[in-house]
Design an enzyme around this catalytic site. Structure first.
Site, short mmCIF file in Angstrom:
data_model
loop_
_atom_site.label_atom_id
_atom_site.label_comp_id
_atom_site.label_asym_id
_atom_site.label_seq_id
_atom_site.Cartn_x
_atom_site.Cartn_y
_atom_site.Cartn_z
CE1 TYR A 33 1.08 -0.24 4.42
CE2 TYR A 33 0.00 1.89 4.38
CZ TYR A 33 0.82 0.98 5.01
OH TYR A 33 1.38 1.29 6.22
NE ARG A 52 6.95 4.15 0.56
CZ ARG A 52 6.70 4.94 1.60
NH1 ARG A 52 7.68 5.26 2.44
NH2 ARG A 52 5.50 5.41 1.80
NE ARG A 100 -6.27 -19.42 3.59
CZ ARG A 100 -5.41 -20.31 4.12
NH1 ARG A 100 -5.46 -21.58 3.74
NH2 ARG A 100 -4.51 -19.92 5.00
CG HIS A 102 0.00 -20.97 2.06
ND1 HIS A 102 -1.10 -21.76 2.34
CD2 HIS A 102 0.26 -20.30 3.20
CE1 HIS A 102 -1.47 -21.58 3.59
NE2 HIS A 102 -0.67 -20.69 4.14
CE LYS A 147 3.12 3.23 3.25
NZ LYS A 147 3.23 3.19 4.70
CD GLU A 180 9.68 1.71 10.52
OE1 GLU A 180 9.56 2.71 9.81
OE2 GLU A 180 9.61 0.54 10.10
CG LEU A 205 8.22 2.36 4.77
CD1 LEU A 205 8.08 1.20 3.81
CD2 LEU A 205 6.88 3.05 4.98
N1 PDD Z 1 2.70 5.05 7.31
N2 PDD Z 1 7.30 3.74 8.95
C1 PDD Z 1 6.16 3.04 8.90
C2 PDD Z 1 6.12 1.69 9.55
C3 PDD Z 1 5.03 3.56 8.24
O1 PDD Z 1 3.91 2.86 8.18
C4 PDD Z 1 5.11 4.87 7.66
C5 PDD Z 1 3.96 5.49 6.93
C6 PDD Z 1 6.33 5.57 7.75
C7 PDD Z 1 6.52 6.94 7.14
O2 PDD Z 1 6.52 6.86 5.74
P1 PDD Z 1 6.05 8.11 4.84
O3 PDD Z 1 6.86 9.27 5.28
O4 PDD Z 1 6.35 7.68 3.46
O5 PDD Z 1 4.58 8.32 5.11
C8 PDD Z 1 7.40 4.97 8.39
C9 PDD Z 1 1.50 5.52 6.65
C10 PDD Z 1 1.29 7.00 6.75
C11 PDD Z 1 0.34 4.71 7.16
O6 PDD Z 1 0.52 3.51 7.36
O7 PDD Z 1 -0.76 5.25 7.33
#
Ligand code: PDD
Length: 287
Positions: A33, A52, A100, A102, A147, A180, A205
């Protein structure tokens, strides 16, 4: 005004936006996403977000659902139909619908859905007061650079934060270093005034906001370094903040029970927030 969602090529009322029960996103979290900020009706850092997205898809060997040009056109149409001036676009691509099992299905077409919503800007007082973060163990997998929509550890961490009156939970690796937040990147400013954030390896991320902030810090001649920092170092830092597409730069004024600085947003964090907002309205805005 009723919300409109995008589902596999169609704009539909939000209340009727549905995917099949055997979508692999639903059954295996087999998808990725992006969240793109919309400011003044314009997307911010749109191209880096789409780059990304492509990278996440490639890492998981999910075919791209459409060309970048077509995707950009659909994103614009979604923003237009929802009349978003300040908000976000959420997009999700999964490996598609299949019985379904894997292994990757042979003939599945990737599914793509998008939603858009408005978000309220934090008040100046809220920014000045900053937010609390708690620290929790990082229990995620080794590919946090993707992501992926598999966000259960993040969901549990954020819930724990909420139950402790905190905005975010900073995840901590086995060496006691902060990786993070559950949906944001983590930053500190040391007592020497050096800006610190963890390097973008598989442990985090690589936030698009993070990269823009580093670019701005570099241009402004700020002292900065990408290195891991410990929870102890964070607690004795002069300033701390989190960054994401929806939090921008949000000052952190408490970590667990420790107040950071004088309990108000630090000057470097405030300055970076202002320059990021200028950037979002100017250079980072994609017409
Ligand atoms: N999340 N780290 C994680 C685990 C994240 O899910 C996100 C963003 C970031 C920051 O990434 P960016 O600057 O590209 O938004 C770092 C989004 C906003 C979300 O899951 O809603």
């Amino acid at each position: 005004m009723s919300r409109i969602a995008y589902v596999n090529g169609r704009f539909v009322p939000h209340s009727h936006a549905e995917v099949h029960v055997e979508d692999r996103g639903y059954q295996f979290a087999d998808g990725v996403y992006e969240v793109v900020l919309v400011q003044n009706g314009v997307m911010v850092d749109e191209i880096p977000h789409l780059e990304r997205l492509d990278r996440s898809l490639d890492e998981l060997r999910i075919p791209h659902p459409m060309s970048r040009g077509a995707l950009r056109a659909q994103m614009r149409e979604l923003v237009r139909q929802n009349r978003i001036r300040n908000g976000l676009v959420y997009m999700q691509v999964t490996r598609g619908v299949a019985k379904r099992d894997h292994p990757f299905p042979k003939n599945a077409k990737p599914s793509i859905v998008m939603t858009a919503k408005r978000i309220a800007m934090a008040t100046p007082e809220a920014v000045e007061n900053g937010v609390k973060v708690i620290t929790i163990k990082d229990i995620r997998w080794e590919r946090c650079d993707i992501k992926s929509i598999a966000l259960l550890p993040n969901v549990l961490g954020k819930q724990q934060a909420r139950e402790n009156g905190a905005f975010e939970a900073w995840q901590v690796d086995e060496d006691g270093k902060v990786t993070e937040g559950t949906s944001s990147n983590a930053w500190i400013v040391t007592q020497d005034g050096e800006l610190v954030t963890r390097p973008a390896t598989n442990d985090i991320l690589n936030g698009i906001t993070r990269m823009s902030i580093l670019k701005l810090a570099d241009r402004q001649g700020l002292k900065f370094v990408e290195r891991p920092f410990s929870v102890e170092e964070a607690k004795s830092a002069r300033e701390a903040f989190v960054s994401s597409a929806t939090a921008f730069v949000t000052p952190v004024t408490q970590i667990d029970d420790t107040v950071i600085g004088n309990g108000k947003a630090g000057s470097l964090s405030r300055g970076l927030r202002d320059s990021y907002m200028d950037y979002a309205a100017g250079e980072g805005a994609t017409a």
